[in-house]
Design a protein around this motif. Structure first.
Motif, PDB file in Angstrom:
ATOM      1  N   ALA A 179      12.357  30.757 -58.870  1.00 15.20           N
ATOM      2  CA  ALA A 179      11.884  31.190 -57.548  1.00 15.20           C
ATOM      3  C   ALA A 179      10.691  32.130 -57.677  1.00 15.20           C
ATOM      4  O   ALA A 179       9.676  31.968 -56.988  1.00 15.20           O
ATOM      5  N   VAL A 180      10.790  33.087 -58.578  1.00 10.37           N
ATOM      6  CA  VAL A 180       9.698  34.059 -58.713  1.00 10.37           C
ATOM      7  C   VAL A 180       8.442  33.366 -59.263  1.00 10.37           C
ATOM      8  O   VAL A 180       7.325  33.623 -58.805  1.00 10.37           O
ATOM      9  N   ALA A 181       8.630  32.447 -60.208  1.00 11.06           N
ATOM     10  CA  ALA A 181       7.474  31.749 -60.786  1.00 11.06           C
ATOM     11  C   ALA A 181       6.776  30.902 -59.725  1.00 11.06           C
ATOM     12  O   ALA A 181       5.540  30.866 -59.655  1.00 11.06           O
ATOM     13  N   LEU A 182       7.553  30.254 -58.880  1.00  9.02           N
ATOM     14  CA  LEU A 182       6.938  29.458 -57.807  1.00  9.02           C
ATOM     15  C   LEU A 182       6.239  30.369 -56.801  1.00  9.02           C
ATOM     16  O   LEU A 182       5.136  30.061 -56.330  1.00  9.02           O
ATOM     17  N   ALA A 183       6.879  31.497 -56.491  1.00 13.89           N
ATOM     18  CA  ALA A 183       6.262  32.441 -55.540  1.00 13.89           C
ATOM     19  C   ALA A 183       4.916  32.924 -56.087  1.00 13.89           C
ATOM     20  O   ALA A 183       3.935  33.035 -55.346  1.00 13.89           O
ATOM     21  N   ALA A 184       4.860  33.170 -57.408  1.00 14.14           N
ATOM     22  CA  ALA A 184       3.603  33.627 -58.011  1.00 14.14           C
ATOM     23  C   ALA A 184       2.557  32.520 -57.937  1.00 14.14           C
ATOM     24  O   ALA A 184       1.414  32.746 -57.533  1.00 14.14           O
ATOM     25  N   ALA A 185       2.968  31.281 -58.296  1.00 15.29           N
ATOM     26  CA  ALA A 185       2.004  30.172 -58.328  1.00 15.29           C
ATOM     27  C   ALA A 185       1.478  29.847 -56.929  1.00 15.29           C
ATOM     28  O   ALA A 185       0.314  29.477 -56.763  1.00 15.29           O
ATOM     29  N   LEU A 186       2.339  29.978 -55.927  1.00 14.65           N
ATOM     30  CA  LEU A 186       1.945  29.615 -54.560  1.00 14.65           C
ATOM     31  C   LEU A 186       1.357  30.803 -53.804  1.00 14.65           C
ATOM     32  O   LEU A 186       1.016  30.698 -52.635  1.00 14.65           O
ATOM     33  N   ASN A 187       1.294  31.951 -54.505  1.00 15.68           N
ATOM     34  CA  ASN A 187       0.823  33.168 -53.862  1.00 15.68           C
ATOM     35  C   ASN A 187       1.627  33.455 -52.587  1.00 15.68           C
ATOM     36  O   ASN A 187       1.077  33.787 -51.535  1.00 15.68           O
ATOM     37  N   ALA A 188       2.928  33.290 -52.701  1.00 16.34           N
ATOM     38  CA  ALA A 188       3.807  33.435 -51.532  1.00 16.34           C
ATOM     39  C   ALA A 188       3.820  34.876 -51.040  1.00 16.34           C
ATOM     40  O   ALA A 188       3.580  35.809 -51.800  1.00 16.34           O
ATOM     41  N   ASP A 189       4.111  35.041 -49.756  1.00 13.79           N
ATOM     42  CA  ASP A 189       4.162  36.383 -49.181  1.00 13.79           C
ATOM     43  C   ASP A 189       5.365  37.155 -49.697  1.00 13.79           C
ATOM     44  O   ASP A 189       5.318  38.364 -49.863  1.00 13.79           O
ATOM     45  N   VAL A 190       6.457  36.426 -49.899  1.00 15.05           N
ATOM     46  CA  VAL A 190       7.658  37.087 -50.400  1.00 15.05           C
ATOM     47  C   VAL A 190       8.528  36.069 -51.123  1.00 15.05           C
ATOM     48  O   VAL A 190       8.473  34.870 -50.840  1.00 15.05           O
ATOM     49  N   CYS A 191       9.302  36.574 -52.065  1.00 13.43           N
ATOM     50  CA  CYS A 191      10.274  35.730 -52.738  1.00 13.43           C
ATOM     51  C   CYS A 191      11.656  36.278 -52.376  1.00 13.43           C
ATOM     52  O   CYS A 191      12.026  37.374 -52.793  1.00 13.43           O
ATOM     53  N   GLU A 192      12.356  35.535 -51.538  1.00  9.07           N
ATOM     54  CA  GLU A 192      13.690  35.987 -51.122  1.00  9.07           C
ATOM     55  C   GLU A 192      14.749  35.422 -52.058  1.00  9.07           C
ATOM     56  O   GLU A 192      14.794  34.223 -52.290  1.00  9.07           O
ATOM     57  N   ILE A 193      15.566  36.301 -52.596  1.00  6.80           N
ATOM     58  CA  ILE A 193      16.699  35.865 -53.419  1.00  6.80           C
ATOM     59  C   ILE A 193      17.937  36.100 -52.564  1.00  6.80           C
ATOM     60  O   ILE A 193      18.326  37.252 -52.312  1.00  6.80           O
ATOM     61  N   LEU A 194      18.528  35.001 -52.063  1.00  8.21           N
ATOM     62  CA  LEU A 194      19.664  35.134 -51.154  1.00  8.21           C
ATOM     63  C   LEU A 194      20.951  34.890 -51.921  1.00  8.21           C
ATOM     64  O   LEU A 194      21.093  33.881 -52.617  1.00  8.21           O
ATOM     65  N   THR A 195      21.879  35.837 -51.792  1.00  7.12           N
ATOM     66  CA  THR A 195      23.052  35.778 -52.646  1.00  7.12           C
ATOM     67  C   THR A 195      24.310  36.195 -51.897  1.00  7.12           C
ATOM     68  O   THR A 195      24.298  36.288 -50.667  1.00  7.12           O
TER      69      THR A 195
END
Ligand code: ADP
Ligand code: ASP
Ligand code: MG
Length: 412
Positions: A157-173
């Motif tokens: 998730a974090v790697a994709l967020a970095a590659a896509l320049n995402a606004d936020v990476c939500e880790i839902l648990t």
């Protein structure tokens, strides 16, 4: 239009009903106009089940085939979630790690992401689709399927967020965020609103499995803000981010525990230059990660050397340690699996020498023996008997006033 990466852990997609609830949540986010990439873990405990199956076949499964097997878990959940979204009329497409462009090194079962070729994900987002990506897996530079180590969907998730320049990476648990202790062990643990990368790295490295260590390292390197929150409610969780001036530097931020390690003691080690390098060089060649190391003062040219390492590598390490002992002329060794490590973490302790003493006296008053100690500038760790872990965690948590009035995690 914001790009959002949302990762749902195993318990959040444990059943068809839960998958439908996740689909509803994702659909709501997409309806707000955001581009949504969803990373999923395998359903419930299905990765454990696959590991168990492999060990019914052989004690030492071939690592390439292990990755073929384990990657199947996330394929199931990604396809089911995509079906659930499409059935609701939300266009969605699922990708394996390989299809999503997650490129890793060739270390099967503990691969590291080396690149993300996200064009296929981006094209699908541009076409207005929700993209579902199988977490925990990638394709190696040798074109084989790899997995990223247990808990590795966070890293996807974090790697994709970095590659896509995402606004936020939500880790839902299954918890409402990062707490100042594992709520399963300390029921009155308190949720943190914010935590710095530095502290979260120490927490994750000390066993706080709510975020896998590698994902926090990746987030820090690439400046990805992680929002760790409940997959069951909309309440805000915990932001993991760079330290900013206004962030209060608590003396002690959190405690963490790790009961996944065993302790090895090598007796009668010749006290000569180069011996430690030989011992730990050999262990490193077996790809065994050593954590704490303590060497005693020597008597008559001999010393004892104690270290901790993952329990899961214990069987594998026996042969190497026997070889090392013969090689260096040590007396023998013993292994102890009934230990646990308890760590106290806080950026504020850098400048306060009293924290260690307080920690040790809380343990002493509870009659708990400390078997090993190690420190970094913002962490103090003690090894105790595994049986003492819960009590030790609670007394230290209490000593530093970290708790809430009442248990917040009834039934966890
Ligand atoms: P997921 O399947 O969603 O990835 P994990 O089991 O990997 O979930 O992580 C969530 C669990 O992490 C919680 O149920 C909790 O018991 C544990 N945990 C350990 N330390 C902490 C902490 N400091 N804060 C919150 N949860 C923690
Ligand atoms: N399914 C994998 C595991 O159980 C990866 C993950 O959940 O993050 O470890
Ligand atoms: Mg996890």
């Amino acid at each position: 239009m914001a790009v959002v990466v949302q990762k749902f852990g195993g318990s959040s997609v444990a059943s068809p009903e839960r998958i439908k609830i996740v689909a509803e949540r994702v659909a709501k986010r997409a309806a707000q106009g955001d581009s949504v990439v969803v990373v999923v873990s395998a359903m419930g405990k299905s990765t454990d089940e696959l590991v168990r199956l492999a060990h019914e076949i052989t004690h030492r499964p071939h690592v390439r085939e292990m990755d073929m097997l384990l990657s199947a878990g996330e394929r199931i959940s990604m396809a089911l979630l995509s079906m659930a979204l499409n059935a609701r009329g939300v266009e969605a497409v699922s990708f394996t790690g390989s299809q999503a462009g997650i490129v890793t090194d060739t270390s099967h079962t503990k691969a590291r992401i080396v690149d993300v070729h996200s064009h296929r994900v981006e094209e699908a987002l541009d076409a207005g689709k929700v993209v579902i990506v199988a977490g925990f897996q990638g394709v190696s530079t040798d074109s084989d399927v790899t997995t990223l180590g247990r808990g590795g969907s966070d890293t996807t998730a974090v790697a994709l967020a970095a590659a896509l320049n995402a606004d936020v990476c939500e880790i839902l648990t299954d918890v409402a965020g990062v707490y100042n202790a594992d709520p399963r062990v300390v029921p009155n643990a308190r949720k943190l609103n914010e935590v710095t990368y530095e502290e979260m790295l120490e927490m994750a490295a000390s066993g706080a499995g709510v975020l896998v260590l590698r994902s926090v390292e990746f987030a820090r390197t690439h400046g990805v803000v992680i929002h760790c929150r409940s997959s069951f409610t909309d309440e805000p969780g915990t932001l993991v981010k760079e330290e900013v001036d206004e962030m209060e530097k608590a003396l002690v931020t959190a405690i963490a525990h790790d009961d996944s390690e065993a302790m090895i003691r090598i007796d009668g080690v010749p006290d000569q230059p180069g011996i430690a390098a030989r011992i730990f060089g050999d262990i490193a060649r077996e790809r065994i990660n050593v954590d704490m190391i303590v060497q005693n003062i020597s008597h008559e040219g001999k010393t004892d050397l104690t270290f901790t390492m993952p329990k899961e590598d214990l069987a594998r390490s026996g042969q190497a340690i026997r070889r090392i002992i013969a090689d260096i002329g040590a007396a023998g060794f013993s292994a102890d699996s009934d230990i646990a490590k308890l760590s106290l973490i806080g950026a504020g302790m850098k400048s306060d020498p009293g924290v260690a003493a307080d920690m040790f006296s809380a343990l002493a008053e509870a009659g708990i023996n400390i078997e090993m100690i190690s420190t970094s500038s913002i962490r103090i760790s003690c090894v105790v008997r595994a049986l003492d872990l819960e009590q030790a965690s609670q007394v230290i948590h209490d000593r530093f006033g970290l708790g809430t009035e009442e248990a917040v995690m009834e039934g966890v």
